[in-house]
Design a protein around this motif. Structure first.
Motif, PDB file in Angstrom:
ATOM      1  N   ARG A 368       0.831  -1.216   0.000  1.00 48.81           N
ATOM      2  CA  ARG A 368       0.000   0.000   0.000  1.00 48.81           C
ATOM      3  C   ARG A 368       0.858   1.256   0.000  1.00 48.81           C
ATOM      4  N   ASP A 369       1.839   1.287   0.903  1.00 46.00           N
ATOM      5  CA  ASP A 369       2.690   2.476   1.016  1.00 46.00           C
ATOM      6  C   ASP A 369       3.507   2.703  -0.250  1.00 46.00           C
ATOM      7  N   ALA A 370       3.968   1.623  -0.872  1.00 46.06           N
ATOM      8  CA  ALA A 370       4.735   1.747  -2.114  1.00 46.06           C
ATOM      9  C   ALA A 370       3.868   2.298  -3.235  1.00 46.06           C
ATOM     10  N   MET A 371       2.611   1.858  -3.296  1.00 42.78           N
ATOM     11  CA  MET A 371       1.711   2.351  -4.343  1.00 42.78           C
ATOM     12  C   MET A 371       1.363   3.819  -4.123  1.00 42.78           C
ATOM     13  N   GLN A 374       4.353   5.935  -5.063  1.00 44.74           N
ATOM     14  CA  GLN A 374       4.600   5.976  -6.509  1.00 44.74           C
ATOM     15  C   GLN A 374       3.564   6.840  -7.218  1.00 44.74           C
ATOM     16  N   ILE A 375       2.324   6.803  -6.777  1.00 44.18           N
ATOM     17  CA  ILE A 375       1.295   7.662  -7.367  1.00 44.18           C
ATOM     18  C   ILE A 375       1.645   9.123  -7.149  1.00 44.18           C
ATOM     19  N   ARG A 376       2.048   9.459  -5.936  1.00 43.41           N
ATOM     20  CA  ARG A 376       2.395  10.852  -5.635  1.00 43.41           C
ATOM     21  C   ARG A 376       3.607  11.324  -6.440  1.00 43.41           C
ATOM     22  N   GLU A 377       4.519  10.395  -6.693  1.00 41.09           N
ATOM     23  CA  GLU A 377       5.724  10.772  -7.444  1.00 41.09           C
ATOM     24  C   GLU A 377       5.470  10.855  -8.940  1.00 41.09           C
ATOM     25  N   SER A 378       4.733   9.890  -9.483  1.00 42.32           N
ATOM     26  CA  SER A 378       4.595   9.771 -10.935  1.00 42.32           C
ATOM     27  C   SER A 378       3.326  10.390 -11.496  1.00 42.32           C
ATOM     28  N   MET A 379       2.298  10.573 -10.652  1.00 45.28           N
ATOM     29  CA  MET A 379       1.005  11.044 -11.151  1.00 45.28           C
ATOM     30  C   MET A 379       0.558  12.270 -10.362  1.00 45.28           C
ATOM     31  N   PRO A 380       1.246  13.386 -10.511  1.00 41.22           N
ATOM     32  CA  PRO A 380       0.925  14.570  -9.703  1.00 41.22           C
ATOM     33  C   PRO A 380      -0.476  15.115  -9.949  1.00 41.22           C
ATOM     34  N   GLY A 381      -1.063  14.826 -11.096  1.00 40.23           N
ATOM     35  CA  GLY A 381      -2.420  15.300 -11.376  1.00 40.23           C
ATOM     36  C   GLY A 381      -3.491  14.422 -10.772  1.00 40.23           C
ATOM     37  N   GLY A 391      -8.004  -3.396   3.860  1.00 40.29           N
ATOM     38  CA  GLY A 391      -8.426  -3.732   2.505  1.00 40.29           C
ATOM     39  C   GLY A 391      -7.247  -3.834   1.557  1.00 40.29           C
ATOM     40  N   ILE A 392      -7.543  -3.800   0.260  1.00 43.39           N
ATOM     41  CA  ILE A 392      -6.494  -4.046  -0.739  1.00 43.39           C
ATOM     42  C   ILE A 392      -6.576  -3.086  -1.928  1.00 43.39           C
ATOM     43  N   HIS A 393      -7.365  -2.002  -1.798  1.00 38.09           N
ATOM     44  CA  HIS A 393      -7.590  -1.131  -2.942  1.00 38.09           C
ATOM     45  C   HIS A 393      -7.285   0.333  -2.621  1.00 38.09           C
ATOM     46  N   LEU A 394      -6.905   1.083  -3.671  1.00 38.67           N
ATOM     47  CA  LEU A 394      -6.823   2.536  -3.607  1.00 38.67           C
ATOM     48  C   LEU A 394      -7.799   3.113  -4.625  1.00 38.67           C
ATOM     49  N   TRP A 395      -8.541   4.123  -4.200  1.00 33.16           N
ATOM     50  CA  TRP A 395      -9.495   4.821  -5.066  1.00 33.16           C
ATOM     51  C   TRP A 395      -8.818   6.116  -5.512  1.00 33.16           C
ATOM     52  N   VAL A 396      -8.521   6.206  -6.798  1.00 32.78           N
ATOM     53  CA  VAL A 396      -7.689   7.293  -7.314  1.00 32.78           C
ATOM     54  C   VAL A 396      -8.527   8.240  -8.165  1.00 32.78           C
ATOM     55  N   ARG A 397      -8.556   9.514  -7.770  1.00 33.40           N
ATOM     56  CA  ARG A 397      -9.257  10.556  -8.533  1.00 33.40           C
ATOM     57  C   ARG A 397      -8.328  11.032  -9.645  1.00 33.40           C
ATOM     58  N   LEU A 398      -8.814  10.989 -10.873  1.00 39.00           N
ATOM     59  CA  LEU A 398      -8.025  11.406 -12.030  1.00 39.00           C
ATOM     60  C   LEU A 398      -8.235  12.889 -12.305  1.00 39.00           C
ATOM     61  N   GLY A 449       4.090  -0.461 -12.809  1.00 42.82           N
ATOM     62  CA  GLY A 449       2.746  -0.303 -13.349  1.00 42.82           C
ATOM     63  C   GLY A 449       2.230   1.111 -13.209  1.00 42.82           C
ATOM     64  N   VAL A 450       2.427   1.724 -12.050  1.00 39.07           N
ATOM     65  CA  VAL A 450       1.970   3.100 -11.834  1.00 39.07           C
ATOM     66  C   VAL A 450       2.717   4.059 -12.764  1.00 39.07           C
ATOM     67  N   ARG A 451       4.002   3.847 -12.937  1.00 44.05           N
ATOM     68  CA  ARG A 451       4.758   4.712 -13.861  1.00 44.05           C
ATOM     69  C   ARG A 451       4.229   4.589 -15.282  1.00 44.05           C
ATOM     70  N   ARG A 452       3.853   3.378 -15.667  1.00 46.72           N
ATOM     71  CA  ARG A 452       3.338   3.166 -17.011  1.00 46.72           C
ATOM     72  C   ARG A 452       1.984   3.858 -17.189  1.00 46.72           C
ATOM     73  N   ILE A 453       1.145   3.798 -16.166  1.00 45.82           N
ATOM     74  CA  ILE A 453      -0.146   4.499 -16.225  1.00 45.82           C
ATOM     75  C   ILE A 453       0.078   5.995 -16.359  1.00 45.82           C
ATOM     76  N   ALA A 454       1.056   6.515 -15.615  1.00 43.75           N
ATOM     77  CA  ALA A 454       1.334   7.961 -15.633  1.00 43.75           C
ATOM     78  C   ALA A 454       1.676   8.454 -17.029  1.00 43.75           C
ATOM     79  N   THR A 455       2.408   7.646 -17.778  1.00 45.44           N
ATOM     80  CA  THR A 455       2.757   8.068 -19.145  1.00 45.44           C
ATOM     81  C   THR A 455       1.510   8.147 -20.040  1.00 45.44           C
ATOM     82  N   LEU A 456       0.498   7.348 -19.728  1.00 38.85           N
ATOM     83  CA  LEU A 456      -0.731   7.364 -20.528  1.00 38.85           C
ATOM     84  C   LEU A 456      -1.588   8.586 -20.201  1.00 38.85           C
ATOM     85  N   ILE A 457      -1.532   9.006 -18.939  1.00 40.32           N
ATOM     86  CA  ILE A 457      -2.291  10.214 -18.551  1.00 40.32           C
ATOM     87  C   ILE A 457      -1.654  11.449 -19.164  1.00 40.32           C
TER      88      ILE A 457
END
Length: 457
Positions: A368-371, A374-381, A391-398, A449-457
């Motif tokens: 959880r902490d790693a995800m 990584q979101i904060r680092e790679s997906m600033p938006g 639990g096992i999920h993160l709910w991410v606002r795009l 995986g998170v870095r790869r998503i960030a490139t798509l955004i």
């Protein structure tokens, strides 16, 4: 008649030969074919018998074997089924998953544990032991093994007689909804919520009414409005680490929700799937423990905290509702397979279970902490709506303007499987979201995986 490999090979060659001949043409005799293919007459006869069964040749005793007239192939007509079946209850789009994935894909959508987080060694040992017992191969009581019912009852402070063993959480949802409500009635669900509950309601023939929720769970004033408007007698809630948001129903709202259920004569289906997946602190007690009057029907499962293949769960229900559930159970499949029950019982009552839960907590917390990092680092938006304490999920606002469906498809094409936020709403979402699950991937896979998503955004 069994056919050996040589006869099958000859049948294939004779089939090819027959396709170049006209209907009625005679094939060489068995003796000639034996010489041609260097096979015994028995093998040739086997091959011809196979082709006869397929309608490619016909054998006429005393005359020989002839190429059969092939029947005209027509497309099957399934049009009648559309009329006979009527309207589909379950929306196909809601049951679709980011399909089959290769070993190179990063799985950030799977709501189960990665193999290394499952108690595989313990389950294997328990499975071997259970398989040697005669109890694993005899009919179990329809309500479940008494010892297993007792093990599940502990978390709910319930009487053993209130427990019903079920083949997993999803089946429990469908069964409870179908048994407690009539087709055509309404189920109220918090929104966003678990898509599997929506599917279960549709399969039971129920209509759906969505009530918004926030970090403290469902909004009681909106729930009151929905109960007045729909006259619903069934409410679906996840009070503990809700999927997808990770929200916990706050103490004050628990009291309000129970009071609303009591005043409207409604049932609450409590999906308690994540009780053994706490990360920071202890999980709150089940809503079931605060309800003496039988308004809460709770569902537990081992498929989430142990292994997806361990399809064993339980329903806790009091009063006539519990009696109805237990009476209806035998109509489905007589009993949960005893072997699975024995393994589940062995796991829950051994010292391996608390060790596994402790090990699982550590592994999931790291992920959880790693995800989050990584979101904060790679997906600033993007923004994690709530850092869940279980639990096992993160709910991410795009960011505004991002199409979550298009992003989900693009991520899958890029080898990363994520959850489209639209699937977690009954109605249109107010903002774009994705659900990222951290339980089925390693830390390195999560970061990549998170870095790869960030490139798509």
């Amino acid at each position: 008649m069994a056919i050996d490999n040589r006869a099958a090979e000859i049948a294939d060659m004779l089939k090819l030969q027959a396709t170049s001949m006209r209907a009625g043409d005679k094939l060489p005799s068995v003796r000639e074919l034996s010489k041609t293919y260097g096979a015994s007459p028995v093998t040739i006869t086997q091959a011809i018998t196979t082709l006869s069964a397929l309608g490619i040749v016909r054998a006429e005793p005393g005359r020989g074997t002839f190429v059969a007239k092939l029947k005209e192939q027509t497309e099957p007509d399934y049009a009648w089924q559309s009329s006979a079946l009527g309207r589909s209850r379950v929306e196909p789009g809601r049951v679709s998953r980011p399909g089959s994935h290769g070993l190179e894909d990063v799985q950030l959508s799977w709501g189960y544990l990665a193999p290394e987080l499952q108690p595989f060694d313990e389950l294997r040992t328990l499975g071997v032991r259970a398989a040697k017992s005669h109890r694993a191969w005899t009919m179990a009581p329809p309500m479940g093994l008494p010892e297993l019912r007792r093990a599940f009852a502990t978390d709910f402070s319930a009487d053993v007689q209130d427990m019903l063993i079920m083949p997993g959480g999803q089946q429990s949802l469908v069964f409870a909804m179908r048994t407690l409500a009539d087709p055509g009635s309404t189920l109220i669900t918090e929104s966003p919520s678990y898509p599997g509950a929506t599917i279960a309601a549709q399969a039971a023939g129920l209509g759906l009414a969505a009530v918004p929720s926030d970090a403290e769970g469902i909004l009681p004033d909106k729930l009151a409005d929905a109960l007045e408007r729909t006259h619903a007698k069934l409410i679906y809630l996840q009070p503990c680490y809700a999927n997808p948001t990770g929200a916990i129903l706050s103490p004050g709202r628990r009291v309000e929700v129970l009071a609303l259920a009591k005043s409207h004569g409604a049932f609450i289906i409590e999906d308690d799937w994540a009780r053994n997946l706490s990360l920071d602190g202890a999980a709150p007690p089940p809503l079931f423990t605060q309800d003496p009057d039988g308004h809460v029907v709770s569902i537990a499962t081992l498929s989430k905290p142990a292994a997806p293949g361990l399809r064993v769960g339980a329903i806790a229900a009091r009063g006539p509702a519990g009696e109805r559930l237990r009476s209806a159970r035998i109509a489905d499949d007589m009993c949960v397979p005893p072997l699975a029950q024995e393994i589940a019982l062995g796991l829950l009552t051994s010292s391996a279970w608390p060790r596994h839960v402790k090990r699982l907590r550590s592994g999931l917390l790291e992920r959880r902490d790693a995800m989050v990092a990584q979101i904060r680092e790679s997906m600033p938006g993007a923004r994690v709506v709530n850092i869940p304490t279980g639990g096992i999920h993160l709910w991410v606002r795009l960011p505004e303007g991002i199409d979550s469906t298009a992003l989900t498809a693009a991520a899958q094409s890029a080898g990363v499987l994520i959850g489209d936020g639209k699937h977690y709403y009954v109605d249109e979402p107010a903002a774009p979201h994705i659900r990222l699950s951290f339980s089925a991937a390693s830390i390195a896979q999560i970061q990549a995986g998170v870095r790869r998503i960030a490139t798509l955004i």
